[in-house]
Write a protein that holds these residues in place. Structure first.
Motif, PDB file in Angstrom:
ATOM      1  N   GLN A  74     -11.368 -27.880   0.295  1.00 40.76           N
ATOM      2  CA  GLN A  74     -12.017 -29.196   0.209  1.00 40.76           C
ATOM      3  C   GLN A  74     -12.012 -29.879   1.570  1.00 40.76           C
ATOM      4  O   GLN A  74     -12.982 -30.548   1.941  1.00 40.76           O
ATOM      5  CB  GLN A  74     -11.315 -30.058  -0.835  1.00 40.76           C
ATOM      6  N   PHE A  75     -10.923 -29.716   2.323  1.00 39.11           N
ATOM      7  CA  PHE A  75     -10.873 -30.255   3.678  1.00 39.11           C
ATOM      8  C   PHE A  75     -11.997 -29.671   4.518  1.00 39.11           C
ATOM      9  O   PHE A  75     -12.704 -30.389   5.220  1.00 39.11           O
ATOM     10  CB  PHE A  75      -9.521 -29.952   4.334  1.00 39.11           C
ATOM     11  N   LEU A  76     -12.157 -28.347   4.467  1.00 38.83           N
ATOM     12  CA  LEU A  76     -13.199 -27.695   5.271  1.00 38.83           C
ATOM     13  C   LEU A  76     -14.591 -28.186   4.899  1.00 38.83           C
ATOM     14  O   LEU A  76     -15.443 -28.381   5.779  1.00 38.83           O
ATOM     15  CB  LEU A  76     -13.124 -26.174   5.110  1.00 38.83           C
ATOM     16  N   GLU A  77     -14.832 -28.399   3.615  1.00 42.59           N
ATOM     17  CA  GLU A  77     -16.128 -28.907   3.169  1.00 42.59           C
ATOM     18  C   GLU A  77     -16.387 -30.295   3.750  1.00 42.59           C
ATOM     19  O   GLU A  77     -17.481 -30.594   4.241  1.00 42.59           O
ATOM     20  CB  GLU A  77     -16.199 -28.926   1.646  1.00 42.59           C
ATOM     21  N   ALA A  78     -15.367 -31.151   3.721  1.00 46.89           N
ATOM     22  CA  ALA A  78     -15.506 -32.511   4.273  1.00 46.89           C
ATOM     23  C   ALA A  78     -15.542 -32.484   5.798  1.00 46.89           C
ATOM     24  O   ALA A  78     -16.278 -33.254   6.418  1.00 46.89           O
ATOM     25  CB  ALA A  78     -14.352 -33.388   3.781  1.00 46.89           C
ATOM     26  N   TYR A  79     -14.769 -31.601   6.405  1.00 50.63           N
ATOM     27  CA  TYR A  79     -14.703 -31.474   7.867  1.00 50.63           C
ATOM     28  C   TYR A  79     -16.082 -31.181   8.452  1.00 50.63           C
ATOM     29  O   TYR A  79     -16.449 -31.719   9.492  1.00 50.63           O
ATOM     30  CB  TYR A  79     -13.711 -30.366   8.223  1.00 50.63           C
ATOM     31  N   ARG A  80     -16.827 -30.343   7.763  1.00 49.22           N
ATOM     32  CA  ARG A  80     -18.170 -29.983   8.239  1.00 49.22           C
ATOM     33  C   ARG A  80     -19.096 -31.189   8.317  1.00 49.22           C
ATOM     34  O   ARG A  80     -20.082 -31.175   9.040  1.00 49.22           O
ATOM     35  CB  ARG A  80     -18.779 -28.926   7.335  1.00 49.22           C
ATOM     36  N   GLN A  81     -18.778 -32.244   7.583  1.00 49.11           N
ATOM     37  CA  GLN A  81     -19.616 -33.438   7.546  1.00 49.11           C
ATOM     38  C   GLN A  81     -19.214 -34.496   8.582  1.00 49.11           C
ATOM     39  O   GLN A  81     -19.930 -35.460   8.780  1.00 49.11           O
ATOM     40  CB  GLN A  81     -19.569 -34.067   6.152  1.00 49.11           C
ATOM     41  N   LEU A  82     -18.063 -34.289   9.224  1.00 52.13           N
ATOM     42  CA  LEU A  82     -17.593 -35.270  10.199  1.00 52.13           C
ATOM     43  C   LEU A  82     -18.442 -35.238  11.465  1.00 52.13           C
ATOM     44  O   LEU A  82     -18.808 -34.166  11.944  1.00 52.13           O
ATOM     45  CB  LEU A  82     -16.136 -34.999  10.596  1.00 52.13           C
ATOM     46  N   PRO A  83     -18.717 -36.398  12.037  1.00 51.52           N
ATOM     47  CA  PRO A  83     -19.466 -36.439  13.304  1.00 51.52           C
ATOM     48  C   PRO A  83     -18.526 -36.239  14.499  1.00 51.52           C
ATOM     49  O   PRO A  83     -18.299 -37.140  15.305  1.00 51.52           O
ATOM     50  CB  PRO A  83     -20.070 -37.846  13.297  1.00 51.52           C
ATOM     51  N   LEU A  84     -17.949 -35.045  14.598  1.00 54.14           N
ATOM     52  CA  LEU A  84     -16.995 -34.746  15.662  1.00 54.14           C
ATOM     53  C   LEU A  84     -17.696 -34.041  16.807  1.00 54.14           C
ATOM     54  O   LEU A  84     -18.713 -33.375  16.610  1.00 54.14           O
ATOM     55  CB  LEU A  84     -15.866 -33.848  15.136  1.00 54.14           C
ATOM     56  N   PRO A  85     -17.134 -34.148  18.004  1.00 54.90           N
ATOM     57  CA  PRO A  85     -17.687 -33.375  19.117  1.00 54.90           C
ATOM     58  C   PRO A  85     -17.639 -31.886  18.772  1.00 54.90           C
ATOM     59  O   PRO A  85     -16.666 -31.404  18.190  1.00 54.90           O
ATOM     60  CB  PRO A  85     -16.742 -33.678  20.285  1.00 54.90           C
TER      61      PRO A  85
END
Length: 134
Positions: A74-85
């Motif tokens: 679930q973290f990975l799914e949400a991580y993909r949506q973060l506007p990170l560099p």
């Protein structure tokens, strides 16, 4: 090898976090070691640490698969949506005691993980991760 600027440990087990933190500290692999106790806390840390003004984004994440609340997948799914560099992208290693084929398949579909490491984390495993990815 040069020290990594920041490593993030994500695991719900306090003893595991303590031992992994101790190991990484003794090996001298990072200037900073952050700890999150679940996926949500890890996302919050990344949102803060990876903001353009902060510029302390972890370059290595050691992520437990099975956690209450927000688990590793679930973290990975949400991580993909973060506007990170995106450059340099953090290396994400999944830490697990057992791998269910369904979990492995889902993680591979997400495509954000560099690999799997079985628990417990050891000096040899840390050196292998560093040699391969850094």
């Amino acid at each position: 090898m040069n020290k990594l600027p920041t490593v993030l440990l994500v695991d719900d087990d306090q003893t595991t976090n303590y031992l992994n933190h101790l190991l990484l500290t003794r090996l001298g692999v990072a200037d900073h070691i952050l700890v999150a106790h679940d996926g949500r806390e890890a996302l919050d840390l990344l949102a803060t640490r990876c903001a353009p003004s902060a510029a302390q984004c972890p370059c290595l994440l050691l992520l437990d698969v099975n956690m209450p609340g927000m688990n590793g997948i679930q973290f990975l799914e949400a991580y993909r949506q973060l506007p990170l560099p995106t450059e340099p992208a953090p290396v994400i290693m999944m830490l697990t005691t057992s791998l269910h084929p369904r979990d492995v398949q889902r993680v591979q579909q997400l495509g954000t993980v560099a690999g799997f490491v079985s628990k417990p984390l050891t000096a040899a495993k840390v050196h292998a991760i560093l040699a391969e990815h850094f």
